[in-house]
Design a protein around this motif. Structure first.
Motif, PDB file in Angstrom:
ATOM      1  N   MET A  22      37.003 -11.271  45.533  1.00 46.99           N
ATOM      2  CA  MET A  22      37.856 -12.281  46.152  1.00 46.99           C
ATOM      3  C   MET A  22      36.988 -13.379  46.772  1.00 46.99           C
ATOM      4  O   MET A  22      35.946 -13.095  47.345  1.00 46.99           O
ATOM      5  CB  MET A  22      38.695 -11.599  47.242  1.00 46.99           C
ATOM      6  N   GLN A  25      38.281 -18.601  49.868  1.00 44.49           N
ATOM      7  CA  GLN A  25      39.509 -19.389  49.721  1.00 44.49           C
ATOM      8  C   GLN A  25      40.711 -18.473  49.506  1.00 44.49           C
ATOM      9  O   GLN A  25      41.755 -18.633  50.144  1.00 44.49           O
ATOM     10  CB  GLN A  25      39.374 -20.370  48.546  1.00 44.49           C
ATOM     11  N   GLN A  26      40.554 -17.499  48.620  1.00 42.10           N
ATOM     12  CA  GLN A  26      41.657 -16.577  48.328  1.00 42.10           C
ATOM     13  C   GLN A  26      42.021 -15.735  49.544  1.00 42.10           C
ATOM     14  O   GLN A  26      43.200 -15.542  49.839  1.00 42.10           O
ATOM     15  CB  GLN A  26      41.289 -15.673  47.154  1.00 42.10           C
ATOM     16  N   GLU A  29      43.839 -17.948  52.063  1.00 40.60           N
ATOM     17  CA  GLU A  29      45.227 -18.193  51.656  1.00 40.60           C
ATOM     18  C   GLU A  29      46.094 -16.961  51.911  1.00 40.60           C
ATOM     19  O   GLU A  29      47.233 -17.090  52.356  1.00 40.60           O
ATOM     20  CB  GLU A  29      45.281 -18.589  50.189  1.00 40.60           C
TER      21      GLU A  29
END
Length: 125
Positions: A22, A25-26, A29
């Motif tokens: 991961m 950014q992921q 979010e």
């Protein structure tokens, strides 16, 4: 100044995120924050609140206790600093983490055979 426990928790966040493949950014979010905040958590620059740590644990599919594994006591700063600076710390080596992630992506029966092969090769070396 960074508190050693915050540094340890941040490293555990980073290592788990890497293991899952991961990005910051992921994860940001998934938790509802910007990736820059994830960076600050991972370096120990910012302390992670209890509710945010809960959210991160949910996003990374681990219990809260995962982030504290490896601490011998609440304030054992020397142990944390010693472990962080050891050259043999596999969790600090990105290549080792990628190898472990790839290993677990292999189907179990083939993974077992690979493990046995690695054991034989290490005994010979």
């Amino acid at each position: 100044m960074k508190h050693p426990v915050d540094v340890h928790v941040g490293k555990r966040i980073r290592h788990r995120r890497w293991m899952l493949g991961m990005t910051q950014q992921q994860l940001g979010e998934a938790v509802g924050i910007k990736f820059q905040q994830i960076q600050k958590y991972e370096t120990g620059m910012n302390r992670v609140s209890a509710s945010r740590l809960w959210d991160i644990g949910q996003a990374l599919d681990v219990q809260i206790s995962f982030f504290f594994e490896g601490l011998s006591s609440e304030y054992d700063a020397e142990m944390i600093e010693d472990n962080a600076n050891q050259p043999g710390d596999l969790l600090a080596d990105r290549e080792a983490l990628e190898l472990v992630r790839s290993y677990y992506a292999i189907p179990e029966e083939q993974r077992r055979k690979l493990f046995d092969l690695a054991r034989v090769l290490s005994d010979v070396a």
